[in-house]
Design an enzyme around this catalytic site. Structure first.
Site, PDB file in Angstrom:
ATOM      1  N   THR A 112      38.926  51.765  36.946  1.00 41.28           N
ATOM      2  CA  THR A 112      37.952  52.406  36.056  1.00 41.28           C
ATOM      3  C   THR A 112      36.939  53.246  36.820  1.00 41.28           C
ATOM      4  O   THR A 112      36.517  54.311  36.361  1.00 41.28           O
ATOM      5  CB  THR A 112      37.234  51.306  35.240  1.00 41.28           C
ATOM      6  OG1 THR A 112      38.169  50.795  34.302  1.00 41.28           O
ATOM      7  CG2 THR A 112      36.031  51.844  34.492  1.00 41.28           C
ATOM      8  N   SER A 160      44.477  48.673  38.272  1.00 41.75           N
ATOM      9  CA  SER A 160      44.642  47.629  39.300  1.00 41.75           C
ATOM     10  C   SER A 160      45.756  46.633  38.973  1.00 41.75           C
ATOM     11  O   SER A 160      46.243  45.931  39.861  1.00 41.75           O
ATOM     12  CB  SER A 160      43.331  46.905  39.569  1.00 41.75           C
ATOM     13  OG  SER A 160      42.965  46.087  38.494  1.00 41.75           O
ATOM     14  N   THR A 191      38.898  46.544  38.211  1.00 39.71           N
ATOM     15  CA  THR A 191      38.306  45.200  38.208  1.00 39.71           C
ATOM     16  C   THR A 191      39.294  44.120  37.773  1.00 39.71           C
ATOM     17  O   THR A 191      39.071  42.943  38.033  1.00 39.71           O
ATOM     18  CB  THR A 191      37.093  45.153  37.258  1.00 39.71           C
ATOM     19  OG1 THR A 191      37.536  45.486  35.934  1.00 39.71           O
ATOM     20  CG2 THR A 191      36.009  46.108  37.714  1.00 39.71           C
ATOM     21  N   ASP A 192      40.378  44.511  37.104  1.00 38.37           N
ATOM     22  CA  ASP A 192      41.268  43.504  36.527  1.00 38.37           C
ATOM     23  C   ASP A 192      41.825  42.532  37.565  1.00 38.37           C
ATOM     24  O   ASP A 192      42.036  41.348  37.270  1.00 38.37           O
ATOM     25  CB  ASP A 192      42.435  44.176  35.791  1.00 38.37           C
ATOM     26  CG  ASP A 192      41.989  44.850  34.493  1.00 38.37           C
ATOM     27  OD1 ASP A 192      40.872  44.551  34.030  1.00 38.37           O
ATOM     28  OD2 ASP A 192      42.760  45.661  33.955  1.00 38.37           O
TER      29      ASP A 192
HETATM   30  N1  ASP Z   1      42.141  48.635  33.867  1.00 42.52           N
HETATM   31  C1  ASP Z   1      41.141  48.797  34.877  1.00 42.52           C
HETATM   32  C2  ASP Z   1      41.726  48.359  36.215  1.00 42.52           C
HETATM   33  O1  ASP Z   1      42.273  49.176  36.898  1.00 42.52           O
HETATM   34  C3  ASP Z   1      39.930  48.066  34.527  1.00 42.52           C
HETATM   35  C4  ASP Z   1      38.794  48.248  35.472  1.00 42.52           C
HETATM   36  O2  ASP Z   1      38.877  48.872  36.499  1.00 42.52           O
HETATM   37  O3  ASP Z   1      37.727  47.723  35.115  1.00 42.52           O
HETATM   38  O4  ASP Z   1      41.617  47.202  36.585  1.00 42.52           O
END
Ligand code: ASP
Length: 332
Positions: free
Chosen positions: A16, A60, A91-92
């Site tokens: 993100t 991620s 963050t995932d």
């Molecule tokens: N879907 C995103 C990721 O790549 C979510 C994020 O980065 O918060 O994990």
């Protein structure tokens, strides 16, 4: 660039923090490279002499364990050239990549600080720039050296062993339920008053085989059915997320024991916090029953982290006793 500033390498992996939405503000996908990320951080040039490397451009969930092994190798390769490393990613899976790096990087490695964002740059109040600035400050801070990888999010500093993503959308998505954060960042000051008593990297990234073991996770629920052999076909290990302090329905114990004759089975609490019991209960399906019958304990590691540790242990051909010891050490 001011020459005497700490040298920090920023490695970007998408997520993100690097995502750009379509014109209507929806449907974001990772697109931004390191230069664009850094351009959004006012004052970065006063914190560190930054160099960058675009390593992956993924959501991620698409990162693999092999990607993290390669990242650990990159950090080793750059060790002599930088004072710290910042990794930006989605963050995932940040709790997993940071934990893997914790297992793969030795004490000689520079501090690696992982961060990301919950709100992409196209939304009101994106948190990426503030998180990246805080991460740069921590990676550049002398007091971060020797602590191993750290997660910096919402101005808090967390240890990979304990940190978890606890919220799907809040900018304060990360917490360490068992310990709390070990430090924080305020203005330009990095505070790390709580340092871990010890840290035990497991193996060098180069020692891992090309094909990594496959470890599954099964979460036990009310009235769960016994596991069947086909549930574990092709698996090299199994993590079972169990009730509370280490309990499962008595009706499924035999099926778990059967699986332990073929592959290691590790139980982890499904509660999200706390450590498994060892000797509080003795009913069929209790922690005592399961431990006596060969199920291994993840201690205070959650199932997600237990899976990663078990993958690396099986890859290192660890015997049952070593697996048991390493899970104990990961909790202590
Ligand atoms: N879907 C995103 C990721 O790549 C979510 C994020 O980065 O918060 O994990």
């Amino acid at each position: 660039m001011i020459p005497h500033l700490p040298r920090v390498l920023v490695v970007t992996m998408g997520g993100t923090i690097a995502s750009v939405p379509a014109a209507d503000g929806r449907d974001a996908v990772p697109r931004l490279g390191p230069a664009e990320l850094l351009a959004s951080v006012p004052g970065a040039e006063h914190v560190a002499a930054v160099r960058t490397e675009s390593f992956r451009q993924y959501p991620s969930g698409d990162l693999s364990i092999a990607d993290v092994v390669e990242l650990a190798q990159l950090v080793h390769k750059r060790s002599g050239e930088v004072d710290g490393v910042v990794v930006t990613q989605g963050t995932d899976t940040l709790e997993e990549t940071s934990f893997l790096l914790d297992l793969l990087l030795d004490a000689e490695a520079p501090p690696v600080v992982l961060t990301g964002a919950m709100r992409n740059p196209g939304l009101a109040g994106p948190d990426g720039p503030a998180n990246l600035l805080a991460a740069l400050r921590v990676a550049a801070a002398p007091q971060a050296r020797g602590l191993g990888p750290l997660v910096v999010f919402a101005d808090e500093i967390h240890l990979p062993r304990f940190v978890r993503k606890l919220h799907s959308s809040s900018v304060h998505a990360f917490g360490s339920p068992n310990t709390g954060p070990v430090g924080w960042v305020t203005e330009d000051r990095v505070r790390i008053p709580l340092v871990p008593r010890h840290r035990e990297p497991l193996c060098a990234p180069a020692s891992l085989p090309a094909r990594l073991p496959s470890v599954g996770i099964v979460r036990i629920g009310l009235g769960a059915d016994p596991l069947r052999p086909e549930h574990v076909t092709g698996l090299d290990g199994l993590v079972v997320e169990v009730f509370g302090g280490g309990h499962v329905p008595s009706a499924i114990v035999d099926s778990l024991v059967q699986i332990t004759t073929r592959i290691p089975v590790v139980m982890a609490t499904r509660t999200g916090a706390g450590e498994l019991y060892e000797s509080t209960y003795a009913f069929p399906g209790s922690e005592r029953d399961l431990l006596d019958r060969g199920i291994l304990s993840a201690g205070a590691l959650d199932g997600t982290k237990a899976r990663l540790l078990l993958i690396l242990l099986i890859a290192a051909e660890a015997r049952t006793e070593v697996i048991r010891e390493r899970f104990t050490a990961a909790t202590a």
